[in-house]
Design a protein around this motif. Structure first.
Motif, PDB file in Angstrom:
ATOM      1  N   HIS A   1       7.442   1.249  -8.945  1.00 48.45           N
ATOM      2  CA  HIS A   1       8.058   1.331  -7.617  1.00 48.45           C
ATOM      3  C   HIS A   1       6.970   1.297  -6.546  1.00 48.45           C
ATOM      4  O   HIS A   1       5.926   1.929  -6.668  1.00 48.45           O
ATOM      5  N   SER A   2       7.232   0.543  -5.473  1.00 45.84           N
ATOM      6  CA  SER A   2       6.241   0.349  -4.423  1.00 45.84           C
ATOM      7  C   SER A   2       6.877   0.506  -3.046  1.00 45.84           C
ATOM      8  O   SER A   2       8.099   0.359  -2.889  1.00 45.84           O
ATOM      9  N   VAL A   3       6.045   0.796  -2.065  1.00 42.11           N
ATOM     10  CA  VAL A   3       6.470   0.832  -0.671  1.00 42.11           C
ATOM     11  C   VAL A   3       5.694  -0.235   0.080  1.00 42.11           C
ATOM     12  O   VAL A   3       4.632  -0.687  -0.361  1.00 42.11           O
TER      13      VAL A   3
ATOM     14  N   VAL B   1       8.424 -13.020  -1.393  1.00 40.41           N
ATOM     15  CA  VAL B   1       9.347 -11.921  -1.659  1.00 40.41           C
ATOM     16  C   VAL B   1       8.524 -10.766  -2.200  1.00 40.41           C
ATOM     17  O   VAL B   1       7.653 -10.972  -3.061  1.00 40.41           O
ATOM     18  N   VAL B   2       8.761  -9.571  -1.684  1.00 43.05           N
ATOM     19  CA  VAL B   2       8.157  -8.362  -2.241  1.00 43.05           C
ATOM     20  C   VAL B   2       9.279  -7.547  -2.872  1.00 43.05           C
ATOM     21  O   VAL B   2      10.308  -7.303  -2.232  1.00 43.05           O
ATOM     22  N   LEU B   3       9.094  -7.141  -4.111  1.00 43.35           N
ATOM     23  CA  LEU B   3      10.067  -6.305  -4.797  1.00 43.35           C
ATOM     24  C   LEU B   3       9.539  -4.876  -4.867  1.00 43.35           C
ATOM     25  O   LEU B   3       8.472  -4.633  -5.435  1.00 43.35           O
ATOM     26  N   THR B   4      10.279  -3.933  -4.267  1.00 50.00           N
ATOM     27  CA  THR B   4       9.874  -2.537  -4.407  1.00 50.00           C
ATOM     28  C   THR B   4      10.019  -2.095  -5.853  1.00 50.00           C
ATOM     29  O   THR B   4       9.238  -1.258  -6.321  1.00 50.00           O
ATOM     30  N   HIS B   5      11.004  -2.642  -6.555  1.00 53.04           N
ATOM     31  CA  HIS B   5      11.160  -2.423  -7.989  1.00 53.04           C
ATOM     32  C   HIS B   5      12.242  -3.377  -8.478  1.00 53.04           C
ATOM     33  O   HIS B   5      12.785  -4.159  -7.682  1.00 53.04           O
TER      34      HIS B   5
ATOM     35  N   ALA C   1       4.603  -4.984  -8.663  1.00 50.80           N
ATOM     36  CA  ALA C   1       3.561  -4.248  -9.374  1.00 50.80           C
ATOM     37  C   ALA C   1       3.551  -4.617 -10.857  1.00 50.80           C
ATOM     38  O   ALA C   1       4.605  -4.764 -11.486  1.00 50.80           O
ATOM     39  N   ALA C   2       2.352  -4.749 -11.418  1.00 48.99           N
ATOM     40  CA  ALA C   2       2.227  -5.082 -12.838  1.00 48.99           C
ATOM     41  C   ALA C   2       2.883  -4.024 -13.712  1.00 48.99           C
ATOM     42  O   ALA C   2       3.485  -4.337 -14.747  1.00 48.99           O
TER      43      ALA C   2
ATOM     44  N   ASP D   1      12.750  -7.061  -0.973  1.00 47.89           N
ATOM     45  CA  ASP D   1      13.942  -6.862  -1.802  1.00 47.89           C
ATOM     46  C   ASP D   1      15.008  -7.901  -1.455  1.00 47.89           C
ATOM     47  O   ASP D   1      14.945  -8.553  -0.418  1.00 47.89           O
ATOM     48  N   ALA D   2      15.972  -8.065  -2.348  1.00 46.43           N
ATOM     49  CA  ALA D   2      16.919  -9.168  -2.198  1.00 46.43           C
ATOM     50  C   ALA D   2      18.365  -8.732  -2.322  1.00 46.43           C
ATOM     51  O   ALA D   2      19.256  -9.575  -2.375  1.00 46.43           O
TER      52      ALA D   2
END
Length: 320
Positions: free
Chosen positions: A233-235, A137-141, A168-169, A104-105
């Motif tokens: 949404h992801s963890v 970068v990983v985006l949880t959402h 996530a797609a 996240d950013a």
């Protein structure tokens, strides 16, 4: 890199700063009146929790399906204001296998109604972390307080041209035509969410790496879609040398320990979000692994205790 020591109270290895160059002082670091970063070791994985600041939100958003009197009583019992809450906002920087992964950013600096948030970039700099060193970068959402930091002026030019952004797609699909009909946000928020997500997609679409259910971003760093809060949404689960840690994004809020069935106004599928929350809290209580979440009070690192369907938030003791 400074030596890591084991915290006798938590059993975790922790350092005051374990990322490359992170102990280098800077003007913004010296001027800060409160700590804004906290380092943890998960086996061989380095984790830096960074406070992006705080967001003011009306307290009814915390529990849209709760009796107002019960909600007010909970806030009062927790010594929290009953009208507007200053909601913590955290991101994490993870280093594993030669990769530096920003999870996240933060909010960014283009939202004048939230002057105390949007600090991620400046606080990375205060920690001596160069934006050009971030590989992923990983985006949880894709809510604005999770992607806005990538849209701040000049940030994209300072990032690597080969930066990979994992999301996530289902999340990308949702924001093509977002449906807020089951959310209960303040009326001014949805247009800003749409506008921010549209701009993000326009600027970063070529760098997206979409996954369906889970994906290993780096050794021991796995992002898993949960849905609920948003469809994608992801963890992020970390595992190394027998140690574990979960970054839960917006799956867990402070009130969710006492009342996991209360709906947050920003949840796009509140019933599913509550099921996700209960499953995750039960799992973390069973494994006893540490939890970090976006909107838990900084530095957020805690454990989950459970007695049946009742959960308890147990913050770790800070180690200097």
């Amino acid at each position: 890199m400074p030596h890591a020591e084991t915290n006798r109270r938590t059993g975790q290895q922790e350092t005051t700063m374990s990322l490359d160059n992170a102990s280098r002082p800077s003007r913004s670091g010296r001027d800060e009146l409160v700590p804004s970063r906290y380092a943890v070791k998960v086996g061989e994985i380095d984790v830096l929790v960074i406070s992006d600041g705080v967001l003011p939100i009306p307290t009814p958003v915390l529990a849209t399906n709760a009796d107002p009197a019960v909600r007010t009583a909970w806030l009062d019992d927790m010594f929290l204001p009953t009208d507007v809450l200053h909601w913590p906002l955290n991101v994490v920087l993870v280093r594993s296998g030669g990769q530096a992964i920003l999870v996240d950013a933060g909010l960014g600096v283009e939202f004048p109604d939230f002057p105390r948030a949007g600090q991620t970039v400046s606080r990375l700099e205060a920690a001596g972390v160069d934006l050009a060193s971030v590989t992923d970068v990983v985006l949880t959402h894709m809510h604005m307080d999770h992607i806005g930091g990538l849209l701040a002026d000049g940030v994209k030019d300072r990032l690597r041209p080969d930066l990979r952004i994992h999301v996530a797609a289902a999340e990308v699909k949702f924001w093509e035509a977002p449906d807020f009909s089951h959310a209960s946000m303040p009326s001014t928020v949805p247009p800003v969410l749409r506008r921010t997500a549209k701009r993000f997609m326009a600027e970063y679409q070529s760098q997206l790496r979409q996954f369906d259910e889970d994906y290993e971003v780096a050794p021991g760093v796995v992002v898993t879609r949960t849905g609920g809060h948003t469809p994608g949404h992801s963890v992020v689960r970390l595992a190394s040398g027998g140690d574990r840690l979960t970054f839960a994004g917006d799956a867990v809020f402070q009130v969710g320990f006492d009342h996991p069935d209360w709906h947050n106004g920003f949840e796009h599928d509140p019933e599913e979000a509550a099921r996700v929350r209960v499953r995750l809290l039960r799992e973390l209580a069973a494994t006893r692994e540490p939890l970090v979440a976006t909107h838990l009070p900084f530095p957020s690192v805690c454990h989950v205790a459970a007695d049946g369907d009742v959960f308890r938030w147990v913050p770790v003791v800070w180690d200097s």
